[in-house]
Design a protein around this motif. Structure first.
Motif, PDB file in Angstrom:
ATOM      1  N   TYR A   1       0.753  -1.178   0.090  1.00  0.00           N
ATOM      2  CA  TYR A   1       0.026   0.041  -0.115  1.00  0.00           C
ATOM      3  C   TYR A   1       0.847   1.233   0.126  1.00  0.00           C
ATOM      4  O   TYR A   1       0.504   2.333  -0.759  1.00  0.00           O
ATOM      5  N   ASP A   2       1.804   1.334   0.844  1.00  0.00           N
ATOM      6  CA  ASP A   2       2.716   2.637   1.011  1.00  0.00           C
ATOM      7  C   ASP A   2       3.410   2.832  -0.416  1.00  0.00           C
ATOM      8  O   ASP A   2       3.634   3.877  -0.654  1.00  0.00           O
ATOM      9  N   VAL A   3       3.836   1.723  -1.256  1.00  0.00           N
ATOM     10  CA  VAL A   3       4.310   1.875  -2.394  1.00  0.00           C
ATOM     11  C   VAL A   3       3.262   2.484  -3.360  1.00  0.00           C
ATOM     12  O   VAL A   3       3.376   3.527  -4.100  1.00  0.00           O
ATOM     13  N   ALA A   4       2.256   1.418  -3.696  1.00  0.00           N
ATOM     14  CA  ALA A   4       1.221   1.538  -4.721  1.00  0.00           C
ATOM     15  C   ALA A   4       0.599   3.095  -4.460  1.00  0.00           C
ATOM     16  O   ALA A   4       0.010   3.930  -5.464  1.00  0.00           O
ATOM     17  N   SER A   5       0.384   3.353  -3.266  1.00  0.00           N
ATOM     18  CA  SER A   5      -0.614   4.614  -2.927  1.00  0.00           C
ATOM     19  C   SER A   5       0.132   5.862  -3.426  1.00  0.00           C
ATOM     20  O   SER A   5      -0.644   6.970  -3.543  1.00  0.00           O
ATOM     21  N   THR A   6       1.282   5.986  -3.540  1.00  0.00           N
ATOM     22  CA  THR A   6       1.951   7.222  -3.980  1.00  0.00           C
ATOM     23  C   THR A   6       2.819   7.110  -5.183  1.00  0.00           C
ATOM     24  O   THR A   6       3.775   7.736  -5.551  1.00  0.00           O
ATOM     25  N   ALA A   7       2.376   5.838  -5.915  1.00  0.00           N
ATOM     26  CA  ALA A   7       3.045   5.437  -7.406  1.00  0.00           C
ATOM     27  C   ALA A   7       2.177   5.531  -8.042  1.00  0.00           C
ATOM     28  O   ALA A   7       0.775   5.807  -8.185  1.00  0.00           O
ATOM     29  N   SER A   8       2.694   4.765  -9.578  1.00  0.00           N
ATOM     30  CA  SER A   8       1.691   4.775 -10.566  1.00  0.00           C
ATOM     31  C   SER A   8       0.476   3.770 -10.569  1.00  0.00           C
ATOM     32  O   SER A   8      -0.485   3.806 -11.344  1.00  0.00           O
ATOM     33  N   GLY A   9       0.586   2.983  -9.448  1.00  0.00           N
ATOM     34  CA  GLY A   9      -0.821   2.287  -9.232  1.00  0.00           C
ATOM     35  C   GLY A   9      -1.983   2.807  -8.347  1.00  0.00           C
ATOM     36  O   GLY A   9      -2.918   2.185  -8.125  1.00  0.00           O
TER      37      GLY A   9
ATOM     38  N   TRP B   1      -8.704   4.807  -6.713  1.00  0.00           N
ATOM     39  CA  TRP B   1      -9.778   5.145  -5.673  1.00  0.00           C
ATOM     40  C   TRP B   1      -9.924   3.732  -4.935  1.00  0.00           C
ATOM     41  O   TRP B   1     -10.130   3.551  -3.713  1.00  0.00           O
ATOM     42  N   ALA B   2      -9.946   2.601  -5.701  1.00  0.00           N
ATOM     43  CA  ALA B   2      -9.992   1.212  -5.301  1.00  0.00           C
ATOM     44  C   ALA B   2      -8.882   0.970  -4.271  1.00  0.00           C
ATOM     45  O   ALA B   2      -9.135   0.163  -3.410  1.00  0.00           O
ATOM     46  N   LEU B   3      -7.967   1.330  -4.340  1.00  0.00           N
ATOM     47  CA  LEU B   3      -6.780   1.209  -3.361  1.00  0.00           C
ATOM     48  C   LEU B   3      -6.726   2.075  -2.357  1.00  0.00           C
ATOM     49  O   LEU B   3      -6.704   1.769  -1.018  1.00  0.00           O
ATOM     50  N   THR B   4      -6.597   3.617  -2.518  1.00  0.00           N
ATOM     51  CA  THR B   4      -6.701   4.555  -1.487  1.00  0.00           C
ATOM     52  C   THR B   4      -7.871   4.962  -0.567  1.00  0.00           C
ATOM     53  O   THR B   4      -7.926   5.285   0.561  1.00  0.00           O
TER      54      THR B   4
END
Length: 312
Positions: free
Chosen positions: A205-213, A216-219
């Protein structure tokens, strides 16, 4: 804000009830009807005046708002159950149901043929958005009808977008939810893959939420417990947006895809996956619960054996 209108609100369930209550708080007189007695009683407690029938609501109203399960229900109410005949000429009909684009256009034609005005205005935001009056409305119809409806939509939501002519609101809704359904599956598959590779949920989560992934479904609606404390994953997947509703919306999108001849392979596959999930373990779960289905269908399990450790 324009206050003091008489509004008929038909369909007072999980979404319609809070929406009608928002109109009451905005200073309108709201007449309500629902075939489910407990829904009507709950709306009455929020200030809605119960009516004996949908037609009785419409007979007194300046505006008729419907929030119903399907296009079949909307068209039956308009054509066969006397709603259009009961309303005064020129009444504005706002249908907030999520229905097939073709059905929305038929409903618009029926309303205008009966001497009324019409707008399709499906919503995004779920029950939480309905209760907080933070919904987004996607509207289809003429600019004049949208302008007339806008103060009422503003009382029930945070944003209204005029998407085009009749049916355009429904088109925008199913396209948006096709994006959402596909992205939730992608996020869920990534978490299950991460588990099998030894990643913790928090690290991914810490990577994807601030990267290209990031999406809304994630964060906002993260499908695994922990990283987003307010997501349904932290309350046993109790629905914010129920899986059967996602299955319904993706089914509507799939109908439109086939009708339009669009090669939308991920959209069609997402519709299949959600239909299977909603017909089984996901029947009473949030749509993010599909992560559990992906996990269970994945090969022997590091994902399954390490599930608890990965979530820590």
């Amino acid at each position: 804000m324009v206050n003091g209108k008489v509004i008929a609100f038909i369909g007072l369930g999980h979404m319609g009830g809070p929406m009608a209550a928002s109109l009451v708080r905005a200073g309108h007189r709201v007449l309500g009807y629902d075939v489910v007695t407990r829904s009507l009683d709950a709306a009455a407690a929020a200030g809605v005046t119960p009516a004996a029938s949908a037609a009785a609501c419409a007979a007194e109203a300046d505006v008729v708002v419907t929030m119903l399960p399907s296009g079949r229900h909307v068209l039956a109410l308009y054509r066969e159950e006397g709603l259009l005949d009961a309303a005064r000429p020129g009444t504005l009909f706002i249908d907030c149901s999520t229905i097939d684009v073709a059905d929305a256009r038929l409903a618009h034609e029926a309303a205008t043929a009966a001497g009324h005005r019409a707008l399709d205005a499906p919503v995004s935001g779920g029950v939480v958005g309905a209760e907080a009056a933070t919904l987004t409305f996607m509207a289809g119809g003429s600019p004049d009808e949208f302008t007339a409806a806008e103060p009422l939509l503003a009382a029930m939501g945070r944003k209204s977008v005029h998407c085009g002519g009749p049916g355009a609101g429904q088109a925008a809704k199913i396209c948006n939810n096709m994006i959402l359904g596909i992205s939730m599956i992608a996020v869920s598959e990534a978490f299950v893959l991460g588990e099998s590779l030894g990643l913790t949920h928090q690290a991914l989560y810490d990577v994807a939420s601030t990267a290209s992934g990031q999406c809304w479904a994630l964060t906002v609606n993260c499908p695994v417990p922990g990283p987003v404390p307010t997501s349904p994953a932290n309350r046993d997947y109790r629905p914010g947006f129920a899986a059967p509703l996602m299955a319904k919306d993706l089914g509507l999108a799939a109908n439109a895809v086939r009708s339009a001849g669009v090669r939308a392979e991920l959209g069609l596959r997402a519709a299949e996956l959600y239909q299977a999930f909603a017909s089984g373990d996901g029947a009473d779960q949030d749509f993010s619960g599909i992560v559990e289905s992906i996990r269970e269908r994945s090969a022997n399990g590091p994902a399954r054996r390490e599930r608890e450790g990965a979530g820590s």
